[in-house]
Design a protein around this motif. Structure first.
Motif, PDB file in Angstrom:
ATOM      1  N   LEU A 148     -43.155 -33.262 -45.494  1.00 42.89           N
ATOM      2  CA  LEU A 148     -42.643 -34.596 -45.160  1.00 42.89           C
ATOM      3  C   LEU A 148     -43.713 -35.329 -44.354  1.00 42.89           C
ATOM      4  CD1 LEU A 148     -39.090 -33.504 -43.955  1.00 42.89           C
ATOM      5  CD2 LEU A 148     -39.710 -34.367 -46.218  1.00 42.89           C
ATOM      6  N   PRO A 149     -44.304 -36.361 -44.899  1.00 42.50           N
ATOM      7  CA  PRO A 149     -45.376 -37.065 -44.178  1.00 42.50           C
ATOM      8  C   PRO A 149     -44.800 -38.021 -43.135  1.00 42.50           C
ATOM      9  CG  PRO A 149     -45.017 -38.086 -46.307  1.00 42.50           C
ATOM     10  CD  PRO A 149     -44.072 -36.913 -46.244  1.00 42.50           C
ATOM     11  N   ARG A 150     -45.388 -38.017 -41.973  1.00 40.91           N
ATOM     12  CA  ARG A 150     -45.034 -38.995 -40.937  1.00 40.91           C
ATOM     13  C   ARG A 150     -43.530 -39.124 -40.753  1.00 40.91           C
ATOM     14  NH1 ARG A 150     -48.763 -40.914 -44.143  1.00 40.91           N
ATOM     15  NH2 ARG A 150     -47.302 -42.274 -45.273  1.00 40.91           N
ATOM     16  N   VAL A 151     -42.931 -38.083 -40.219  1.00 38.34           N
ATOM     17  CA  VAL A 151     -41.478 -38.075 -40.042  1.00 38.34           C
ATOM     18  C   VAL A 151     -41.050 -39.090 -38.983  1.00 38.34           C
ATOM     19  CG1 VAL A 151     -41.192 -35.712 -40.824  1.00 38.34           C
ATOM     20  CG2 VAL A 151     -41.598 -36.165 -38.390  1.00 38.34           C
ATOM     21  N   SER A 152     -39.797 -39.501 -39.093  1.00 32.46           N
ATOM     22  CA  SER A 152     -39.195 -40.400 -38.119  1.00 32.46           C
ATOM     23  C   SER A 152     -37.897 -39.755 -37.616  1.00 32.46           C
ATOM     24  CB  SER A 152     -38.893 -41.758 -38.733  1.00 32.46           C
ATOM     25  OG  SER A 152     -37.921 -41.613 -39.762  1.00 32.46           O
ATOM     26  N   LEU A 153     -37.291 -40.384 -36.623  1.00 27.85           N
ATOM     27  CA  LEU A 153     -36.055 -39.848 -36.058  1.00 27.85           C
ATOM     28  C   LEU A 153     -34.991 -39.645 -37.132  1.00 27.85           C
ATOM     29  CD1 LEU A 153     -35.742 -41.944 -32.767  1.00 27.85           C
ATOM     30  CD2 LEU A 153     -36.476 -39.562 -32.990  1.00 27.85           C
ATOM     31  N   SER A 154     -34.980 -40.528 -38.116  1.00 26.56           N
ATOM     32  CA  SER A 154     -33.963 -40.471 -39.163  1.00 26.56           C
ATOM     33  C   SER A 154     -34.146 -39.284 -40.114  1.00 26.56           C
ATOM     34  CB  SER A 154     -33.951 -41.770 -39.973  1.00 26.56           C
ATOM     35  OG  SER A 154     -35.195 -41.952 -40.613  1.00 26.56           O
ATOM     36  N   ASP A 155     -35.233 -38.575 -39.990  1.00 30.08           N
ATOM     37  CA  ASP A 155     -35.451 -37.381 -40.807  1.00 30.08           C
ATOM     38  C   ASP A 155     -34.817 -36.149 -40.180  1.00 30.08           C
ATOM     39  OD1 ASP A 155     -38.691 -38.683 -41.510  1.00 30.08           O
ATOM     40  OD2 ASP A 155     -36.982 -38.584 -42.902  1.00 30.08           O
ATOM     41  N   THR A 156     -34.233 -36.292 -39.016  1.00 27.33           N
ATOM     42  CA  THR A 156     -33.510 -35.189 -38.383  1.00 27.33           C
ATOM     43  C   THR A 156     -32.316 -34.830 -39.258  1.00 27.33           C
ATOM     44  OG1 THR A 156     -34.168 -35.781 -36.141  1.00 27.33           O
ATOM     45  CG2 THR A 156     -32.136 -34.501 -36.383  1.00 27.33           C
ATOM     46  N   ALA A 157     -32.330 -33.618 -39.781  1.00 25.10           N
ATOM     47  CA  ALA A 157     -31.322 -33.202 -40.754  1.00 25.10           C
ATOM     48  C   ALA A 157     -31.535 -31.718 -41.056  1.00 25.10           C
ATOM     49  CB  ALA A 157     -31.435 -34.014 -42.044  1.00 25.10           C
ATOM     50  N   VAL A 158     -30.667 -31.181 -41.898  1.00 20.47           N
ATOM     51  CA  VAL A 158     -30.846 -29.824 -42.398  1.00 20.47           C
ATOM     52  C   VAL A 158     -31.459 -29.913 -43.792  1.00 20.47           C
ATOM     53  CG1 VAL A 158     -29.729 -27.650 -43.045  1.00 20.47           C
ATOM     54  CG2 VAL A 158     -28.891 -28.959 -41.065  1.00 20.47           C
ATOM     55  N   TYR A 159     -32.471 -29.101 -44.044  1.00 22.49           N
ATOM     56  CA  TYR A 159     -33.164 -29.108 -45.326  1.00 22.49           C
ATOM     57  C   TYR A 159     -32.924 -27.772 -46.025  1.00 22.49           C
ATOM     58  CZ  TYR A 159     -35.302 -33.360 -43.740  1.00 22.49           C
ATOM     59  OH  TYR A 159     -35.491 -34.648 -43.301  1.00 22.49           O
ATOM     60  N   TYR A 160     -32.451 -27.862 -47.256  1.00 22.54           N
ATOM     61  CA  TYR A 160     -32.122 -26.675 -48.039  1.00 22.54           C
ATOM     62  C   TYR A 160     -33.073 -26.520 -49.213  1.00 22.54           C
ATOM     63  CZ  TYR A 160     -27.519 -26.506 -45.741  1.00 22.54           C
ATOM     64  OH  TYR A 160     -26.501 -26.427 -44.834  1.00 22.54           O
ATOM     65  N   CYS A 161     -33.451 -25.282 -49.448  1.00 22.05           N
ATOM     66  CA  CYS A 161     -34.231 -24.915 -50.606  1.00 22.05           C
ATOM     67  C   CYS A 161     -33.279 -24.223 -51.587  1.00 22.05           C
ATOM     68  CB  CYS A 161     -35.343 -23.968 -50.157  1.00 22.05           C
ATOM     69  SG  CYS A 161     -36.108 -22.992 -51.437  1.00 22.05           S
ATOM     70  N   LEU A 162     -33.309 -24.621 -52.829  1.00 24.42           N
ATOM     71  CA  LEU A 162     -32.434 -24.028 -53.845  1.00 24.42           C
ATOM     72  C   LEU A 162     -33.276 -23.585 -55.020  1.00 24.42           C
ATOM     73  CD1 LEU A 162     -29.581 -23.501 -55.033  1.00 24.42           C
ATOM     74  CD2 LEU A 162     -29.642 -25.837 -55.919  1.00 24.42           C
ATOM     75  N   VAL A 163     -33.087 -22.342 -55.421  1.00 29.34           N
ATOM     76  CA  VAL A 163     -33.811 -21.807 -56.567  1.00 29.34           C
ATOM     77  C   VAL A 163     -32.805 -21.420 -57.631  1.00 29.34           C
ATOM     78  CG1 VAL A 163     -35.290 -19.941 -57.396  1.00 29.34           C
ATOM     79  CG2 VAL A 163     -35.736 -20.994 -55.173  1.00 29.34           C
ATOM     80  N   ALA A 164     -32.901 -22.027 -58.776  1.00 29.52           N
ATOM     81  CA  ALA A 164     -31.955 -21.739 -59.853  1.00 29.52           C
ATOM     82  C   ALA A 164     -32.527 -22.232 -61.170  1.00 29.52           C
ATOM     83  CB  ALA A 164     -30.616 -22.409 -59.578  1.00 29.52           C
ATOM     84  N   GLY A 165     -32.021 -21.650 -62.240  1.00 26.76           N
ATOM     85  CA  GLY A 165     -32.450 -22.086 -63.559  1.00 26.76           C
ATOM     86  C   GLY A 165     -31.863 -21.202 -64.619  1.00 26.76           C
ATOM     87  N   GLY A 166     -32.481 -21.166 -65.735  1.00 29.37           N
ATOM     88  CA  GLY A 166     -31.930 -20.396 -66.833  1.00 29.37           C
ATOM     89  C   GLY A 166     -32.219 -18.919 -66.752  1.00 29.37           C
TER      90      GLY A 166
END
Lengths: 112, 110
Positions: B75-93
């Motif tokens: 995430l380039p140049r984060v701001s206060l509004s980027d405060t959050a939970v970030y999830y990684c999801l791996v799925a496919g066929g």
């Protein structure tokens, strides 16, 4: 965003009640999902429907009963719930099962 | 099952670049890697998706090494509004189920 809508937004129900959660997507997607998110916990996938057919049921108790009458609508029927079922229930849709998912705002459920 | 592992939390300051790494050792050949952002009491929001090498969009970049056993959300140049939970999801066929990990709570301060 109005792509995926959920009703109601908040629901309080007793342990003996029967209620239903509704999800509707206006994106033309073929896959729809139900997730449960308890306080400060990650999302738990409950059910997946692809082209109206259920493709995943992640060992969800039978007191939760999903229904997908068409690709745009998804219901979660609730009966005889327990207090530990209180959570945020999220609906999502995607073009196909593994494409990016679009989530609704969720229904905050409290079981008393 | 493509279990994902992420740091529980990260702190940063406004204007800095933030890199969040996700490990997914059991990724299958047909799996894609997707990242989502979630604010309190809201549904997650799609950020970016990739299969290999590098993907960039208007909000983030995703770096995936050749072995695909990990991925890094930048995430380039984060701001206060980027405060959050970030999830990684791996799925496919590849048969892996759709499983969200525990997520990374990013806190951005002034």
């Amino acid at each position: 965003e109005t792509g995926v809508t959920q009703t109601p937004r908040h629901l309080v129900m007793g342990m003996t009640n029967k209620k239903s959660l509704k999800c509707e997507q206006h994106l033309g997607h073929n896959a729809m999902y139900w997730y449960k998110q308890s306080a400060k916990k990650p999302l738990e996938l409950m059910f997946v429907y692809n082209f109206k057919e259920q493709t995943e049921n992640n060992s969800v108790p039978s007191r939760f009963s999903p229904e997908c009458p068409n690709s745009s609508h998804l219901f979660l029927h609730l009966h005889t719930l327990q207090p530990e079922d209180s959570a945020l229930y999220l609906c999502a849709s995607s073009q196909d099962r593994f494409y990016e998912q679009y989530f609704g705002p969720g229904t905050r459920l409290t079981v008393t | 099952l493509a279990k994902t592992t992420q740091p529980i939390s990260m702190d940063s300051y406004e204007g800095q670049e933030v890199n969040i790494t996700c490990s997914h050792n059991n990724i299958a050949t047909n799996d894609y890697i997707t990242w989502y952002q979630q604010f309190p009491s809201q549904g997650p929001r799609f950020i970016i998706q990739g299969y290999k090498t590098k993907v960039t969009n208007e909000v983030a970049s995703l770096f995936i090494p050749a072995d695909r056993k990990s991925s890094t959300l930048s995430l380039p140049r984060v701001s206060l509004s980027d405060t959050a939970v970030y999830y990684c999801l791996v799925a496919g066929g590849g048969g892996n189920k759709l499983t969200f990990g525990t997520g990374t709570q990013l806190k951005v301060e002034l």
